[in-house]
Design a protein around this motif. Sequence first.
Motif, PDB file in Angstrom:
ATOM      1  N   LYS A  10      41.871  36.846  30.041  1.00 26.31           N
ATOM      2  CA  LYS A  10      41.916  35.389  30.058  1.00 26.31           C
ATOM      3  C   LYS A  10      43.348  34.896  30.290  1.00 26.31           C
TER       4      LYS A  10
ATOM      5  N   ALA B 199      44.367  35.542  33.901  1.00 25.71           N
ATOM      6  CA  ALA B 199      43.686  34.628  34.823  1.00 25.71           C
ATOM      7  C   ALA B 199      44.296  33.231  34.751  1.00 25.71           C
TER       8      ALA B 199
ATOM      9  N   ILE C 184      40.086  34.279  37.690  1.00 26.56           N
ATOM     10  CA  ILE C 184      39.303  35.492  37.881  1.00 26.56           C
ATOM     11  C   ILE C 184      37.957  35.184  38.518  1.00 26.56           C
ATOM     12  N   LEU C 185      37.537  36.040  39.439  1.00 25.79           N
ATOM     13  CA  LEU C 185      36.245  35.901  40.108  1.00 25.79           C
ATOM     14  C   LEU C 185      35.313  37.030  39.676  1.00 25.79           C
TER      15      LEU C 185
ATOM     16  N   TYR D  88      32.282  35.529  29.092  1.00 26.52           N
ATOM     17  CA  TYR D  88      32.213  34.925  30.426  1.00 26.52           C
ATOM     18  C   TYR D  88      32.202  33.395  30.336  1.00 26.52           C
TER      19      TYR D  88
ATOM     20  N   LEU E 280      35.643  32.062  29.817  1.00 24.07           N
ATOM     21  CA  LEU E 280      36.475  32.148  31.022  1.00 24.07           C
ATOM     22  C   LEU E 280      36.280  30.920  31.905  1.00 24.07           C
TER      23      LEU E 280
ATOM     24  N   ALA F 125      38.336  31.024  34.948  1.00 23.89           N
ATOM     25  CA  ALA F 125      37.465  31.348  36.078  1.00 23.89           C
ATOM     26  C   ALA F 125      36.957  30.036  36.668  1.00 23.89           C
TER      27      ALA F 125
ATOM     28  N   VAL G 215      31.845  30.520  40.145  1.00 25.14           N
ATOM     29  CA  VAL G 215      31.337  31.874  39.879  1.00 25.14           C
ATOM     30  C   VAL G 215      29.844  31.841  39.585  1.00 25.14           C
TER      31      VAL G 215
ATOM     32  N   SER H 251      42.819  34.156  45.149  1.00 23.62           N
ATOM     33  CA  SER H 251      42.563  34.759  43.849  1.00 23.62           C
ATOM     34  C   SER H 251      43.396  36.026  43.708  1.00 23.62           C
TER      35      SER H 251
ATOM     36  N   PHE I  75      39.767  39.971  40.238  1.00 22.03           N
ATOM     37  CA  PHE I  75      38.311  39.918  40.360  1.00 22.03           C
ATOM     38  C   PHE I  75      37.674  41.209  39.864  1.00 22.03           C
TER      39      PHE I  75
END
Length: 431
Positions: free
Chosen positions: A181, A184, A195-196, A245, A248, A254, A258, A276, A279
């Motif tokens: 985290k 990112a 982040i992807l 997730y 994020l 993120a 996504v 980016s 990932f």
Amino acid sequence: MNARILTLLSAVAMTLPVAAFAQDTITGDTVGPADAPNKLVFRMTSDGPRNNDPVLAEGYSKLFNAFVANHAGWQVELQMMSGDISQEQARMLEQAKSGNAPDCAAVDSFVLPLFKKSGVLQSFSPYFKKEEIDQLFPFIREGVTGADGQIYAWWWSTDLRVLYRNTEIIPDAPETWDDTKKAALASVEKGMEGILFNGGRYEGTTFDWLANFWGQGGKLVDDAGKPVFGEGENREKFVKAVNYYRDLVESGAAPKRVATIGNYDDFNAAAAAGTSALFVGGNWQYSQLKTVLEPEELAKWTFSRLPGPTKDERSTGTGGWTVAAFSKDPAKVEMCANLAREIYMGPANELQEQLPTRADFYSTYKIFSSDANKAFGEALKVGQARPGAPVYPEISNQIQIMMGKVLTGAETTDAAVDEAFKAATAAFGRL
């Protein structure tokens, strides 16, 4: 064309009569002479002459031409699957049950248990030596073996998920979720989108994310194949992994998009566009990055093991493709096994740098002794395959639906998890 591919194709050419390469015998969707008395229908993914990468397409064309040259009197008809693998596999299973399946086909490892349980696959045991079978990694060998001890497919490639990063933006490998985290968010501050990862209606969404659950010791199903991810400690670990997730996205680490991503190519494109620096992707993407990035840009990219809630709670998913026979004609079953052996078991691994399922191939093929592939091999030690339970495809489907609700904020994590578990349990009851 790079030197590795040229060397491979030259080696193939040397094993065949000169006449075999006098002309390309791939015409439209067939390989081999039009007047061949025998035909094998092979339904395939892009792992073949129709690959979008011209280098790989040429490499596979040579392999398929070599194959028909070695089997006089045969023609292979190529049937291409669409990109919706889950739908394609479900359709093929129904066709197999009604007797309308292709003679031979690529079967994704995650649905192989369904095909085995349905009794639609023919045994490959007569066509592979015990020594070859013994070289398969244990989870691979278990995956292709039926209750009767027979081999019902040849699982030729495996893979795993890792965390890719641009070291110019993110110098140190994140080892924990918190590290990820922070990294990112740091990339966002430098103009990146964070982040992807896959989060759309796609098998990759489930499989890439599951490492976060498995790393904690979570179990999707019990020994009987019944879903247990929504009960007791498993539920706690599951919710915790989903919230990772969710956080994020909600924190901005993120991007919200996504929730719609369901294609690994998106990550390569983002790396090439410089949008980016981080990932979650598959090991096969390392070689793809060599194609889409200039050498000076490629030098900035590397990969590391997927992070976990702590640096000691880590896992990764191991998947891959199999070749299996549906035809009841013994000659076609043998031809399908020959195709698996001569095209995919080894040559295709080398061509595409797809990790072999045979331990001995890591020393047989020079490409798999590279530093990168050695690192992938180390990561496989904590890898985990999807459970060989017939209910898994529905569990995956429900996780995909759940993830969409969570990542878009449409529903609380607890409610979405409980709904997914209820639906998966109901599906188990219908099996």
